[in-house]
Design a protein around this motif. Structure first.
Motif, mmCIF file in Angstrom:
data_model
loop_
_atom_site.group_PDB
_atom_site.id
_atom_site.type_symbol
_atom_site.label_atom_id
_atom_site.label_comp_id
_atom_site.label_asym_id
_atom_site.label_seq_id
_atom_site.Cartn_x
_atom_site.Cartn_y
_atom_site.Cartn_z
ATOM 1 N N ALA A 159 4.460 -14.760 -15.024
ATOM 2 C CA ALA A 159 3.102 -14.353 -14.184
ATOM 3 C C ALA A 159 3.167 -12.721 -14.420
ATOM 4 N N ALA A 160 4.207 -12.326 -14.262
ATOM 5 C CA ALA A 160 4.165 -10.650 -14.350
ATOM 6 C C ALA A 160 3.978 -10.408 -15.851
ATOM 7 N N ARG A 161 4.539 -10.942 -16.738
ATOM 8 C CA ARG A 161 4.161 -10.752 -18.039
ATOM 9 C C ARG A 161 2.709 -10.932 -18.582
ATOM 10 N N GLU A 162 2.214 -12.041 -18.046
ATOM 11 C CA GLU A 162 0.925 -12.154 -18.369
ATOM 12 C C GLU A 162 -0.009 -11.321 -17.767
ATOM 13 N N ALA A 163 0.496 -10.633 -16.629
ATOM 14 C CA ALA A 163 -0.617 -9.770 -16.030
ATOM 15 C C ALA A 163 -0.562 -8.569 -16.767
ATOM 16 N N ILE A 164 0.670 -8.075 -17.221
ATOM 17 C CA ILE A 164 1.047 -6.812 -18.018
ATOM 18 C C ILE A 164 0.103 -7.084 -19.235
ATOM 19 N N ASP A 175 0.692 -1.094 0.077
ATOM 20 C CA ASP A 175 -0.027 0.116 -0.152
ATOM 21 C C ASP A 175 0.956 1.204 -0.018
ATOM 22 N N GLU A 176 1.795 1.025 0.943
ATOM 23 C CA GLU A 176 2.648 2.507 0.961
ATOM 24 C C GLU A 176 3.588 2.911 -0.469
ATOM 25 N N LEU A 177 4.127 1.714 -1.271
ATOM 26 C CA LEU A 177 4.784 1.574 -2.342
ATOM 27 C C LEU A 177 3.816 1.972 -3.508
ATOM 28 N N ALA A 184 -1.155 -10.605 -9.160
ATOM 29 C CA ALA A 184 -2.096 -9.790 -8.925
ATOM 30 C C ALA A 184 -1.514 -8.460 -8.340
ATOM 31 N N ASN A 185 -0.417 -8.439 -7.730
ATOM 32 C CA ASN A 185 0.040 -7.284 -7.360
ATOM 33 C C ASN A 185 0.815 -6.289 -8.495
ATOM 34 N N VAL A 186 1.241 -6.930 -9.634
ATOM 35 C CA VAL A 186 1.527 -6.271 -10.916
ATOM 36 C C VAL A 186 0.587 -5.676 -11.454
ATOM 37 N N THR A 187 -0.738 -6.228 -11.580
ATOM 38 C CA THR A 187 -2.047 -5.920 -11.935
ATOM 39 C C THR A 187 -2.088 -4.423 -11.440
ATOM 40 N N ARG A 188 -1.957 -4.779 -9.943
ATOM 41 C CA ARG A 188 -2.486 -3.353 -9.106
ATOM 42 C C ARG A 188 -1.612 -2.347 -9.366
ATOM 43 N N VAL A 189 -0.107 -2.552 -9.502
ATOM 44 C CA VAL A 189 0.812 -1.294 -9.490
ATOM 45 C C VAL A 189 0.743 -0.889 -10.726
#
Length: 271
Positions: free
Chosen positions: A135-140, A63-65, A97-102
């Motif tokens: 997973a990060a690639r697929e989320a992006i 959340d902070e980041l 999930a976190n990559v999608t959020r950021v």
């Protein structure tokens, strides 16, 4: 102010050729100052940001980041690459999930590293590390954000200066979808040149957090971009602590004479 889409397009174009420096601000003031110096892109620093809120590196909350990155992206007209640590999850689905959020913060790029935070086993096993990048690639891609993905091998920073191990990891991350590769801790020209060659045609990011190679020398080795990590923040803290310690220990104020003129700072931040 350019749109997020325009920043992301400009960021990708920077990676096409040449060598550029992507310095690391730790707060809004340092970000604005670096933009005004003419840098074409910036990168966050997990360490610098953590110190600015009174925490050690690798102890900030997601959340902070995200709040920090949203503020950074909103304060400058140049692309911002996020130091996204290990994706704030060990498991690929958590990373996704976190990559999608950021990506919703406005960032133009993000890095995922393979360090676990566990000193007894500091680097993820290769299969898991690769799945985390995939997973990060697929989320992006699913979000169609156009965010640039950087795959990081942290082996040199964790007492594992094995060039073959590092290159194997970088190549695996490239195959898993990383757009740019990064192995902080590489210092010798031979090691840097070998890493550049191994990941070609994808670009290599070089960390320079100490006196060493110049931009021109790094460019000759084929490095595409250079970041400084928490080094600028450490320099700022050094001046602060030196002057404050003098006051605390000696009761004198000589160190304050080295401060930058307040009028110039006000002028730099004038709207």
């Amino acid at each position: 102010m350019p749109s997020t889409a325009e920043k992301r397009a400009a960021f990708r174009k920077l990676h096409d050729s040449g060598c550029f420096v992507i310095p690391n601000p730790w707060d809004l003031g340092s970000a604005i100052a670096l933009q005004k110096m003419g840098f074409k892109a910036l990168a966050s620093t997990s360490a610098g940001f953590a110190w600015s809120i009174g925490k050690p590196d690798n102890h900030i909350a997601l959340d902070e980041l995200c709040a920090h990155l949203t503020a950074l992206c909103g304060s400058v007209g140049v692309p911002v690459n996020a130091d996204f640590e290990n994706g704030f999850s060990d498991q690929p689905e958590g990373v996704a999930a976190n990559v999608t959020r950021v990506t919703k913060t406005g960032i133009a790029g993000l890095s995922i590293e393979d360090s676990t935070g566990d000193k007894s086993k500091p680097i993820y096993e290769e299969a898991l590390a690769v799945e985390r990048i995939r997973a990060a690639r697929e989320a992006i891609d699913a979000g169609r954000s156009g965010v640039l993905l950087v795959g990081r091998c942290e082996a040199f920073l964790w007492g594992m200066p094995d060039l073959k191990f590092t290159i194997d990891r970088l190549q695996a991350y490239a195959e898993a979808g990383a757009d740019c590769l990064y192995a902080p801790g590489l210092k010798s020209k031979d090691d840097i040149a070998a890493a550049v060659k191994a990941v070609h045609p994808k670009p290599l990011n070089l960390l320079i957090g100490w006196p060493g190679l110049s931009v021109a020398e790094a460019a000759e080795l084929g490095v595409r971009r250079i970041s400084v990590g928490g080094a600028l923040a450490r320099v700022a803290w050094s001046g602060f602590l030196r002057a404050a310690n003098e006051i605390a220990e000696n009761g004198t104020f000589d160190g304050l004479g080295a401060g930058h003129p307040g009028g110039e700072l006000n002028g730099m931040f004038a709207v």
